[in-house]
Structures are given as C-alpha cells and as structure tokens.
Scaffold this motif. Structure first.
Motif, mmCIF file in Angstrom:
data_model
loop_
_atom_site.group_PDB
_atom_site.id
_atom_site.type_symbol
_atom_site.label_atom_id
_atom_site.label_comp_id
_atom_site.label_asym_id
_atom_site.label_seq_id
_atom_site.Cartn_x
_atom_site.Cartn_y
_atom_site.Cartn_z
ATOM 1 N N ILE A 14 4.386 -0.099 6.916
ATOM 2 C CA ILE A 14 3.300 0.763 6.462
ATOM 3 C C ILE A 14 1.912 0.208 6.764
ATOM 4 O O ILE A 14 0.915 0.921 6.639
ATOM 5 C CB ILE A 14 3.426 1.069 4.963
ATOM 6 N N ALA A 15 1.843 -1.058 7.152
ATOM 7 C CA ALA A 15 0.565 -1.641 7.578
ATOM 8 C C ALA A 15 0.869 -2.895 8.383
ATOM 9 O O ALA A 15 1.877 -3.559 8.149
ATOM 10 C CB ALA A 15 -0.322 -1.985 6.382
ATOM 11 N N SER A 16 -0.021 -3.211 9.337
ATOM 12 C CA SER A 16 0.212 -4.381 10.181
ATOM 13 C C SER A 16 -1.117 -4.924 10.671
ATOM 14 O O SER A 16 -2.187 -4.434 10.312
ATOM 15 C CB SER A 16 1.126 -4.001 11.358
ATOM 16 N N GLY A 17 -1.031 -5.981 11.502
ATOM 17 C CA GLY A 17 -2.227 -6.587 12.066
ATOM 18 C C GLY A 17 -2.777 -7.738 11.251
ATOM 19 O O GLY A 17 -3.908 -8.184 11.491
ATOM 20 N N PHE A 18 -1.999 -8.254 10.302
ATOM 21 C CA PHE A 18 -2.431 -9.378 9.479
ATOM 22 C C PHE A 18 -2.007 -10.698 10.131
ATOM 23 O O PHE A 18 -1.338 -10.702 11.162
ATOM 24 C CB PHE A 18 -1.832 -9.260 8.080
ATOM 25 N N ARG A 19 -2.380 -11.821 9.506
ATOM 26 C CA ARG A 19 -1.969 -13.129 10.029
ATOM 27 C C ARG A 19 -0.757 -13.681 9.282
ATOM 28 O O ARG A 19 0.237 -14.022 9.887
ATOM 29 C CB ARG A 19 -3.135 -14.108 9.987
ATOM 30 N N THR A 36 -2.110 -10.711 -0.456
ATOM 31 C CA THR A 36 -3.034 -11.673 0.132
ATOM 32 C C THR A 36 -2.728 -11.901 1.605
ATOM 33 O O THR A 36 -1.590 -11.751 2.051
ATOM 34 C CB THR A 36 -2.936 -13.032 -0.583
ATOM 35 N N ASP A 37 -3.747 -12.252 2.358
ATOM 36 C CA ASP A 37 -3.579 -12.828 3.686
ATOM 37 C C ASP A 37 -4.152 -14.231 3.585
ATOM 38 O O ASP A 37 -5.370 -14.414 3.539
ATOM 39 C CB ASP A 37 -4.305 -12.008 4.749
ATOM 40 N N ILE A 38 -3.273 -15.218 3.520
ATOM 41 C CA ILE A 38 -3.712 -16.577 3.198
ATOM 42 C C ILE A 38 -4.673 -17.125 4.261
ATOM 43 O O ILE A 38 -5.788 -17.543 3.932
ATOM 44 C CB ILE A 38 -2.509 -17.519 3.006
ATOM 45 N N PRO A 39 -4.294 -17.167 5.550
ATOM 46 C CA PRO A 39 -5.223 -17.743 6.532
ATOM 47 C C PRO A 39 -6.484 -16.913 6.737
ATOM 48 O O PRO A 39 -7.541 -17.464 7.068
ATOM 49 C CB PRO A 39 -4.392 -17.836 7.815
ATOM 50 N N GLN A 40 -6.410 -15.603 6.524
ATOM 51 C CA GLN A 40 -7.597 -14.757 6.692
ATOM 52 C C GLN A 40 -8.550 -14.840 5.507
ATOM 53 O O GLN A 40 -9.660 -14.306 5.557
ATOM 54 C CB GLN A 40 -7.177 -13.299 6.886
ATOM 55 N N ASN A 41 -8.073 -15.471 4.373
ATOM 56 C CA ASN A 41 -8.957 -15.691 3.238
ATOM 57 C C ASN A 41 -9.349 -14.378 2.546
ATOM 58 O O ASN A 41 -10.488 -14.205 2.110
ATOM 59 C CB ASN A 41 -10.209 -16.455 3.689
ATOM 60 N N ILE A 42 -8.372 -13.462 2.429
ATOM 61 C CA ILE A 42 -8.636 -12.127 1.893
ATOM 62 C C ILE A 42 -7.550 -11.722 0.898
ATOM 63 O O ILE A 42 -6.372 -11.990 1.123
ATOM 64 C CB ILE A 42 -8.684 -11.072 3.029
ATOM 65 N N VAL A 52 -5.093 0.487 3.474
ATOM 66 C CA VAL A 52 -5.491 -0.894 3.193
ATOM 67 C C VAL A 52 -7.005 -1.004 3.070
ATOM 68 O O VAL A 52 -7.755 -0.452 3.887
ATOM 69 C CB VAL A 52 -4.997 -1.835 4.308
ATOM 70 N N SER A 53 -7.464 -1.733 2.035
ATOM 71 C CA SER A 53 -8.881 -2.045 1.894
ATOM 72 C C SER A 53 -9.015 -3.465 1.373
ATOM 73 O O SER A 53 -8.074 -4.034 0.808
ATOM 74 C CB SER A 53 -9.570 -1.065 0.937
ATOM 75 N N VAL A 54 -10.188 -4.061 1.568
ATOM 76 C CA VAL A 54 -10.440 -5.429 1.102
ATOM 77 C C VAL A 54 -10.823 -5.392 -0.369
ATOM 78 O O VAL A 54 -11.725 -4.658 -0.775
ATOM 79 C CB VAL A 54 -11.551 -6.098 1.934
ATOM 80 N N PHE A 55 -10.135 -6.202 -1.177
ATOM 81 C CA PHE A 55 -10.476 -6.310 -2.595
ATOM 82 C C PHE A 55 -11.380 -7.510 -2.844
ATOM 83 O O PHE A 55 -12.350 -7.411 -3.593
ATOM 84 C CB PHE A 55 -9.201 -6.440 -3.438
ATOM 85 N N TYR A 267 8.374 -3.316 -1.934
ATOM 86 C CA TYR A 267 7.338 -3.607 -0.949
ATOM 87 C C TYR A 267 7.459 -5.071 -0.546
ATOM 88 O O TYR A 267 7.595 -5.948 -1.404
ATOM 89 C CB TYR A 267 5.951 -3.305 -1.506
ATOM 90 N N ILE A 268 7.387 -5.331 0.743
ATOM 91 C CA ILE A 268 7.728 -6.638 1.294
ATOM 92 C C ILE A 268 6.596 -7.132 2.186
ATOM 93 O O ILE A 268 6.179 -6.426 3.117
ATOM 94 C CB ILE A 268 9.036 -6.543 2.109
ATOM 95 N N THR A 269 6.095 -8.328 1.898
ATOM 96 C CA THR A 269 5.105 -8.954 2.775
ATOM 97 C C THR A 269 5.837 -9.883 3.733
ATOM 98 O O THR A 269 6.559 -10.785 3.310
ATOM 99 C CB THR A 269 4.063 -9.742 1.960
ATOM 100 N N ALA A 270 5.652 -9.644 5.029
ATOM 101 C CA ALA A 270 6.394 -10.398 6.045
ATOM 102 C C ALA A 270 5.458 -10.700 7.214
ATOM 103 O O ALA A 270 5.209 -9.830 8.063
ATOM 104 C CB ALA A 270 7.611 -9.609 6.524
ATOM 105 N N SER A 271 4.935 -11.905 7.223
ATOM 106 C CA SER A 271 4.078 -12.385 8.318
ATOM 107 C C SER A 271 2.926 -11.431 8.561
ATOM 108 O O SER A 271 1.997 -11.373 7.777
ATOM 109 C CB SER A 271 4.903 -12.618 9.585
#
Length: 290
Positions: A14-19, A36-42, A52-55, A267-271
């Motif tokens: 449902i969303a992609s392009g993260f680190r 969270t996106d740990i390396p992106q600091n977001i 998707v939006s930045v919180f 919902y699953i966060t995967a890379s």
C-alpha cells in the motif's frame, strides 16, 4: 494457515519508497497508522483517505512505537537513546534515558500494559554512526528488558541475560510477556507477577535460521492467543502453546506488524514498503486506550 487466511485474500503493497520502516501502531480514534523510517529520521502516518504523510521529523531515528492511555505517541529512539512521549502540543518528553547512572544502549521496541506501565527492550542496534552514536558509546554491560512506571518514573531492570532483545507482546490476559532475541532466533515467555515483574523465563518458540533473510523482530498476538513474529522470510505464526502454524511470506525483510482498522487487517512494515493482509481472526485492540 488456510483457516487464518480468507479465500481470495492477498498481500497488498500500500506504500513504498522508504529506506527501512518499523514500529507500526494503529490510532483507532483518528483512523491512521503511525510508523517510522529509522534511517530517514521520520515518523510517518498513513490513512486510507490521505495515504502517507509526515508526522514528525527529525524523529531522532525512532524505531518502535506505541500509544499510551491518552493516545500520546511513545517512541524508542536510536539517536537519542531514550524512550520519549509526544505530548498533545507536539513537545517531546524524555521518559527513560539512564539506568543506574549509565545511558541506555538504544531502546528498540515498547508495549504498554493496561495499568499504564511501559515495558521496553534495549539492544545496542542504535549505536551506529548513522544515528549519531558509536559502538564505543555503550555504557551498560548488558542488553536489558525494562519496566517503567510513568507516574513515579521508576525504571526497573527485569531481565539482563538476552543477547539482542527486540520485540515484545503481552498475551491477551497480560499474564505472559513474550520477548524475542534477534541473535538467538527464538522467543522467550515470562510470567508477569502481580507487581509487574517477570519470572519463569523459558524458550517459547524457535525460528529456523535458514528460513530466509531477517531476524526475530516485532511481535503481536491475536484474540485467540496466537503469536505473530516478524522474522526470517515473513510473519511466523505460533499457537498459544508455541507450535508453529505457518509463515505469511513477505517479499522484503520484515521488521514489524500491527493490527489495524477492524483489527482483522494486519499491517506489516518490511524494509522499503508497507503491506496489508486480511485474516480470519481479530487482533487485540490497544486495551489501555479509553
């Protein structure tokens, strides 16, 4: 597995392009998912109407997330090596920074018991230059599992013999706390005492180190007491007695998961991507939220 996955249900991206994304938690009141996106600091949030939006950015390289009884966001931050709370006005309160006068390693994942106490793991994964730290910054000689009373600010070390403690989850009745060890490819179970301590630690389930990429990471339970572990090759599912039921295969290294929407959606966060699948069961809502 056929009983858990409805006929025709498919894994959706449902969303992609993260680190590297982590820490999903569902806010039922506002109908969105934090992650969270740990390396992106977001810290992001996702909803069906808005996507998707930045919180919050910078997030101080936040990893695991959950909500407290006032729907405030709790975060384990690699960069600051703290557990924090985002207040309703957006300010950040540091809840746990040190144990016995020494800085924590890098808090990783967190759960809240229905009485409001916090439990979190503290492996050294955040001691990396990319997060503003160095391995030699490590001050504690162990990797602990802790209990924090938010009213008194008392921080108690509960267990100190893990190699890399990571994900945590309570059984539906909160009588058992599951904690996995990423380095040892297993999940341990502990009985929770009336005062919030942990006793009778035992290996509950083991993951096959040859099953694929990844390590035991985030965990959740469903209403029937089954345990879902983000791990090698996808989401491992175990019965309440520790028997392996099967694996939901995920095409990327899988870090964490959350029940969301009607609590039959996982919902699953995967890379680099956020995935969703509908199951024939219901997860546990965040019981402490009024």
């Amino acid at each position: 597995m056929k009983l858990l996955i409805p006929e025709g249900a498919e894994l959706e991206k449902i969303a992609s392009g993260f680190r590297f994304i982590e820490g999903p938690v569902w806010d039922d009141a506002n109908k969105f998912l934090y992650f969270t996106d740990i390396p992106q600091n977001i810290v992001y949030r996702w909803s069906r109407p808005e996507g998707v939006s930045v919180f919050r950015t910078p997030s101080r390289h936040a990893n695991g997330l959950t909500l407290d009884g006032q729907r405030r966001l709790l975060a384990c931050e690699h960069g600051s090596r703290t557990v924090t709370r985002t207040e309703q006005d957006g300010t950040i309160t540091e809840l746990a920074l040190q144990y016995d006068g020494k800085r924590l390693n890098s808090p990783n994942d967190i759960v809240v018991k229905s009485d409001g106490t916090l439990y979190f793991t503290d492996p050294p994964y955040g001691l990396k230059s990319v997060y503003g730290n160095q391995p030699e910054d490590k001050e504690l000689s162990f990797q602990g599992v802790y209990r924090l009373d938010p009213e008194t600010a008392e921080l108690r070390l509960l267990i100190d013999d893990f190699d890399k403690p990571n994900g945590l989850a309570f059984s539906p009745d909160e009588q058992i706390l599951y904690v996995d060890d990423s380095a040892r490819d297993h999940v341990r179970a502990f009985d929770v005492t009336p005062t919030g301590g942990l006793i009778n630690g035992r290996v509950f389930a083991e993951l096959d180190p040859e099953a694929g990429k990844g390590v035991p990471d985030g965990m959740k339970v469903d209403a029937a007491g089954r345990l879902y572990v983000a791990g090698r090759g996808g989401i491992w599912i175990f019965s309440s007695s520790g028997q392996k039921i099967g694996i939901i295969k995920i095409p990327e290294i899988t870090a964490n998961l959350a029940w969301a929407e009607d609590y039959s959606h996982l919902y699953i966060t995967a890379s680099t991507s956020l995935y969703r699948i509908r199951l024939n069961t219901r997860g546990i809502p965040v019981k402490h939220i009024n």
